[in-house]
Design an enzyme around this catalytic site. Structure first.
Site, PDB file in Angstrom:
ATOM      1  N   LEU A 127      -7.922   4.180   2.637  1.00 47.46           N
ATOM      2  CA  LEU A 127      -6.839   3.585   3.432  1.00 47.46           C
ATOM      3  C   LEU A 127      -5.516   4.306   3.166  1.00 47.46           C
ATOM      4  O   LEU A 127      -4.838   4.747   4.087  1.00 47.46           O
ATOM      5  CB  LEU A 127      -6.730   2.092   3.102  1.00 47.46           C
ATOM      6  N   GLU A 129      -2.381   6.765   2.299  1.00 47.38           N
ATOM      7  CA  GLU A 129      -2.024   8.166   2.560  1.00 47.38           C
ATOM      8  C   GLU A 129      -0.743   8.464   1.799  1.00 47.38           C
ATOM      9  O   GLU A 129      -0.072   7.544   1.305  1.00 47.38           O
ATOM     10  CB  GLU A 129      -1.813   8.398   4.067  1.00 47.38           C
ATOM     11  N   GLY A 133       1.576   3.825   1.788  1.00 53.71           N
ATOM     12  CA  GLY A 133       0.907   3.140   0.686  1.00 53.71           C
ATOM     13  C   GLY A 133       0.952   1.646   0.936  1.00 53.71           C
ATOM     14  O   GLY A 133       0.052   1.079   1.579  1.00 53.71           O
ATOM     15  N   ARG A 273      -6.498  -7.521 -41.311  1.00 52.31           N
ATOM     16  CA  ARG A 273      -5.287  -6.854 -41.822  1.00 52.31           C
ATOM     17  C   ARG A 273      -4.467  -7.832 -42.664  1.00 52.31           C
ATOM     18  O   ARG A 273      -4.147  -8.937 -42.217  1.00 52.31           O
ATOM     19  CB  ARG A 273      -4.453  -6.354 -40.640  1.00 52.31           C
ATOM     20  N   GLY A 344       0.299  -3.130 -34.924  1.00 50.79           N
ATOM     21  CA  GLY A 344       1.407  -2.401 -35.545  1.00 50.79           C
ATOM     22  C   GLY A 344       1.311  -0.909 -35.231  1.00 50.79           C
ATOM     23  O   GLY A 344       0.914  -0.532 -34.122  1.00 50.79           O
ATOM     24  N   GLY A 345       1.619  -0.062 -36.216  1.00 48.86           N
ATOM     25  CA  GLY A 345       1.611   1.398 -36.012  1.00 48.86           C
ATOM     26  C   GLY A 345       0.246   1.902 -35.566  1.00 48.86           C
ATOM     27  O   GLY A 345       0.145   2.815 -34.732  1.00 48.86           O
ATOM     28  N   GLU A 368      -4.787  -1.735  -4.760  1.00 43.22           N
ATOM     29  CA  GLU A 368      -5.153  -2.749  -3.753  1.00 43.22           C
ATOM     30  C   GLU A 368      -3.999  -3.712  -3.438  1.00 43.22           C
ATOM     31  O   GLU A 368      -4.181  -4.923  -3.348  1.00 43.22           O
ATOM     32  CB  GLU A 368      -6.434  -3.475  -4.173  1.00 43.22           C
ATOM     33  N   THR A 370       0.318  -3.541  -4.474  1.00 41.12           N
ATOM     34  CA  THR A 370       1.076  -3.721  -5.719  1.00 41.12           C
ATOM     35  C   THR A 370       1.372  -5.213  -5.905  1.00 41.12           C
ATOM     36  O   THR A 370       1.238  -6.012  -4.971  1.00 41.12           O
ATOM     37  CB  THR A 370       2.422  -2.971  -5.657  1.00 41.12           C
TER      38      THR A 370
HETATM   39  C1  FAD Z   1      -5.648   4.984  -9.792  1.00 41.87           C
HETATM   40  C2  FAD Z   1      -5.430   4.601  -8.353  1.00 41.87           C
HETATM   41  C3  FAD Z   1      -6.539   4.361  -7.544  1.00 41.87           C
HETATM   42  C4  FAD Z   1      -6.361   4.053  -6.197  1.00 41.87           C
HETATM   43  N1  FAD Z   1      -7.466   3.898  -5.401  1.00 41.87           N
HETATM   44  C5  FAD Z   1      -7.318   3.748  -4.043  1.00 41.87           C
HETATM   45  C6  FAD Z   1      -8.454   3.761  -3.165  1.00 41.87           C
HETATM   46  O1  FAD Z   1      -9.606   3.834  -3.617  1.00 41.87           O
HETATM   47  N2  FAD Z   1      -8.231   3.671  -1.840  1.00 41.87           N
HETATM   48  C7  FAD Z   1      -6.976   3.569  -1.307  1.00 41.87           C
HETATM   49  O2  FAD Z   1      -6.858   3.504  -0.089  1.00 41.87           O
HETATM   50  N3  FAD Z   1      -5.877   3.570  -2.112  1.00 41.87           N
HETATM   51  C8  FAD Z   1      -6.019   3.656  -3.466  1.00 41.87           C
HETATM   52  N4  FAD Z   1      -4.914   3.673  -4.291  1.00 41.87           N
HETATM   53  C9  FAD Z   1      -3.585   3.601  -3.698  1.00 41.87           C
HETATM   54  C10 FAD Z   1      -2.861   2.286  -4.001  1.00 41.87           C
HETATM   55  O3  FAD Z   1      -3.440   1.251  -3.262  1.00 41.87           O
HETATM   56  C11 FAD Z   1      -1.380   2.522  -3.684  1.00 41.87           C
HETATM   57  O4  FAD Z   1      -0.872   3.351  -4.723  1.00 41.87           O
HETATM   58  C12 FAD Z   1      -0.582   1.240  -3.586  1.00 41.87           C
HETATM   59  O5  FAD Z   1      -0.980   0.497  -2.457  1.00 41.87           O
HETATM   60  C13 FAD Z   1       0.928   1.494  -3.523  1.00 41.87           C
HETATM   61  O6  FAD Z   1       1.248   2.463  -2.583  1.00 41.87           O
HETATM   62  P1  FAD Z   1       2.208   3.679  -3.008  1.00 41.87           P
HETATM   63  O7  FAD Z   1       1.649   4.276  -4.246  1.00 41.87           O
HETATM   64  O8  FAD Z   1       2.391   4.546  -1.829  1.00 41.87           O
HETATM   65  O9  FAD Z   1       3.568   2.993  -3.404  1.00 41.87           O
HETATM   66  P2  FAD Z   1       4.763   2.565  -2.399  1.00 41.87           P
HETATM   67  O10 FAD Z   1       4.209   1.785  -1.270  1.00 41.87           O
HETATM   68  O11 FAD Z   1       5.580   3.769  -2.104  1.00 41.87           O
HETATM   69  O12 FAD Z   1       5.578   1.588  -3.319  1.00 41.87           O
HETATM   70  C14 FAD Z   1       6.484   2.049  -4.323  1.00 41.87           C
HETATM   71  C15 FAD Z   1       7.158   0.810  -4.947  1.00 41.87           C
HETATM   72  O13 FAD Z   1       7.869   0.083  -3.941  1.00 41.87           O
HETATM   73  C16 FAD Z   1       7.428  -1.261  -3.911  1.00 41.87           C
HETATM   74  N5  FAD Z   1       7.464  -1.759  -2.536  1.00 41.87           N
HETATM   75  C17 FAD Z   1       6.979  -1.159  -1.404  1.00 41.87           C
HETATM   76  N6  FAD Z   1       7.211  -1.923  -0.328  1.00 41.87           N
HETATM   77  C18 FAD Z   1       7.809  -3.049  -0.781  1.00 41.87           C
HETATM   78  C19 FAD Z   1       8.287  -4.241  -0.158  1.00 41.87           C
HETATM   79  N7  FAD Z   1       8.162  -4.455   1.173  1.00 41.87           N
HETATM   80  N8  FAD Z   1       8.881  -5.186  -0.930  1.00 41.87           N
HETATM   81  C20 FAD Z   1       9.002  -5.006  -2.281  1.00 41.87           C
HETATM   82  N9  FAD Z   1       8.571  -3.895  -2.925  1.00 41.87           N
HETATM   83  C21 FAD Z   1       7.979  -2.945  -2.178  1.00 41.87           C
HETATM   84  C22 FAD Z   1       5.998  -1.217  -4.446  1.00 41.87           C
HETATM   85  O14 FAD Z   1       5.587  -2.483  -4.951  1.00 41.87           O
HETATM   86  C23 FAD Z   1       6.131  -0.167  -5.529  1.00 41.87           C
HETATM   87  O15 FAD Z   1       6.641  -0.757  -6.692  1.00 41.87           O
HETATM   88  C24 FAD Z   1      -5.061   3.936  -5.671  1.00 41.87           C
HETATM   89  C25 FAD Z   1      -3.956   4.150  -6.495  1.00 41.87           C
HETATM   90  C26 FAD Z   1      -4.120   4.481  -7.822  1.00 41.87           C
HETATM   91  C27 FAD Z   1      -2.920   4.724  -8.685  1.00 41.87           C
END
Ligand code: FAD
Length: 386
Positions: A127, A129, A133, A273, A344-345, A368, A370
């Site tokens: 999903l 890109e 996100g 400990r 601890g350490g 899935e 944030t």
């Molecule tokens: C290890 C890992 C595995 C993953 N696996 C998958 C996968 O299998 N398939 C897939 O499709 N994706 C996957 N992802 C992507 C993941 O779902 C996204 O990273 C996530 O949805 C956040 O998108 P972003 O990284 O673009 O952050 P952004 O959307 O750019 O967000 C950046 C910050 O802004 C905040 N923010 C954004 N919009 C708002 C809002 N409206 N209000 C308040 N705060 C906001 C966010 O909470 C975050 O703190 C994976 C990511 C990681 C790190």
């Protein structure tokens, strides 16, 4: 410490017994080294598959396990407690099967599900890109109707970021734009990984969960037949969101697994400990910290189980799934950080697993949706906004 569980059926009890055995003997002993080497344990997923664990919540007529979510999620928790890369991998595979299982035509289910659920194949969910996100409906990967594609299908052009199992998966559940802008222009496609034009970049170098590959997956002029479409054209985004409602419960279960592992390690260490002439667990400041950790872990487990039971009963559960994901992953972060403090350490070294749990917990607050997005989901449910 073995968690006391109440399972709805004797079959569920047997299943959890099998999973505990597998987790203790085959998975946990490999976790630390597997993470150090950043090696994806594909063989463990074959083992899960041959043990019937890769299609648990789906119907047995298609090769699934017919298990309620209440049971399936506790399996995820046990595996994540042993090694997050494996528990999360199971959760992502289950997520990637959801669109075909929930929205595929009978022909598509007959053709695809037995191999997807039967254990031989591993899936990925595509999903996110680079530029979409949290705002996933802004995605720009395109699937254009192409009469020259096999069976009047589509040609796909674009790249997906952050894909768990990218480069290791056998099939990609892909969300791409077949229509105009916004959510209603998005469709879901099933793309086998060996389709010409599909390629993954080198895995990202991450803070933790290094053994679980996360990569950009590129679709360069990828031709898929018309029957790669899952559900109706334009229904892809609602399929994606509905899959994530269930997927978030998997992430909550993973978080409880990591938090429980951190708590268990902290309790054992605090009993052994000694400082100021007694075990550190006997100092009230520390035992109160352990008590708070245990309380939050238990509350998190009950929250995801309550949401799972709503799902199993056919009641709406999306808000409760968001609450469970939010609370359980914040708990995993707090409890794993506190576990480092208890050590601890020594907690700050790689000689003990608690620093790994802390690094692993962090990602669960991000994937899935944030935890800010989970709060949006819960907030909107309170005010009726969409
Ligand atoms: C290890 C890992 C595995 C993953 N696996 C998958 C996968 O299998 N398939 C897939 O499709 N994706 C996957 N992802 C992507 C993941 O779902 C996204 O990273 C996530 O949805 C956040 O998108 P972003 O990284 O673009 O952050 P952004 O959307 O750019 O967000 C950046 C910050 O802004 C905040 N923010 C954004 N919009 C708002 C809002 N409206 N209000 C308040 N705060 C906001 C966010 O909470 C975050 O703190 C994976 C990511 C990681 C790190």
């Amino acid at each position: 410490m073995a968690v006391e569980r109440t399972l709805p059926t004797p079959e569920g009890e047997d299943l959890l017994g099998l999973v505990r055995d597998l987790a203790g003997k085959e998975i946990a002993p490999r976790a630390a080294e597997g993470e150090e080497r950043a090696e994806f344990p594909r063989d463990l997923f074959r083992l899960l598959g041959s043990s019937g664990l890769l299609g648990l919540p789906y119907p047995s007529e298609y090769g699934g396990g017919d298990q309620p979510y209440e049971v399936y999620l506790q399996v995820v928790e046990e595996l994540a407690s042993a090694w997050l890369a494996v528990g999360l991998g199971l959760s992502v595979h289950t997520l990637s099967c959801y669109p075909v299982a929930s929205s595929g035509s009978p022909e598509l289910k007959d053709r695809l599900l037995p191999d997807m659920l039967g254990g031989g194949l591993l899936g990925a969910y595509c999903l996110s890109e680079a530029h979409s996100g949290s705002d996933a409906s802004a995605l720009s990967t395109r699937a254009v109707a192409d009469p020259s594609a096999p069976a009047d299908g589509y040609t796909v052009e674009g790249a997906k970021s952050w894909i768990t199992h990218g480069g290791a998966a056998d099939f990609y559940t892909l969300f791409a734009r077949t229509g105009g802008p916004g959510a209603s222009g998005i469709s879901c496609l099933h793309v086998p990984a060996d389709t010409p034009g599909v390629a993954a970049d080198a895995p990202e170098r991450k803070m933790g969960m290094s053994a679980s590959p996360t990569a950009v997956v590129r679709f360069d002029g990828v031709r898929v037949p018309a029957d790669a479409l899952v559900g109706e054209e334009g229904s892809g985004f609602s399929i994606a969101l509905s899959a994530l409602d269930s997927g978030r419960l998997g992430i909550a279960a993973c978080a409880v697994g990591v938090a429980q592992a951190a708590l268990d390690a902290a309790v054992e260490y605090a009993k052994e400990r000694r400082q100021f002439g007694r075990a550190i667990a006997e100092h009230q400041g520390l035992s109160f910290m352990l008590a708070d950790m245990a309380t939050k872990v238990e509350a998190s487990r009950e929250l995801y189980l309550a949401a799972a039971r709503r799902r199993d009963a056919g009641r709406p559960f999306g808000t409760q799934a968001a609450m469970a994901k939010l609370f359980a992953t914040d708990t995993a972060m707090q409890v794993s950080t506190d576990a480092v403090q208890v050590f601890g350490g020594y907690g700050y070294t790689r000689d003990f697993p608690v620093e790994r749990y802390m690094r692993e917990a962090k990602v669960l607050q991000i994937v899935e949706g944030t935890n800010q997005i989970q709060r949006m989901v819960v907030g909107r449910s309170l005010t009726g906004d969409r």
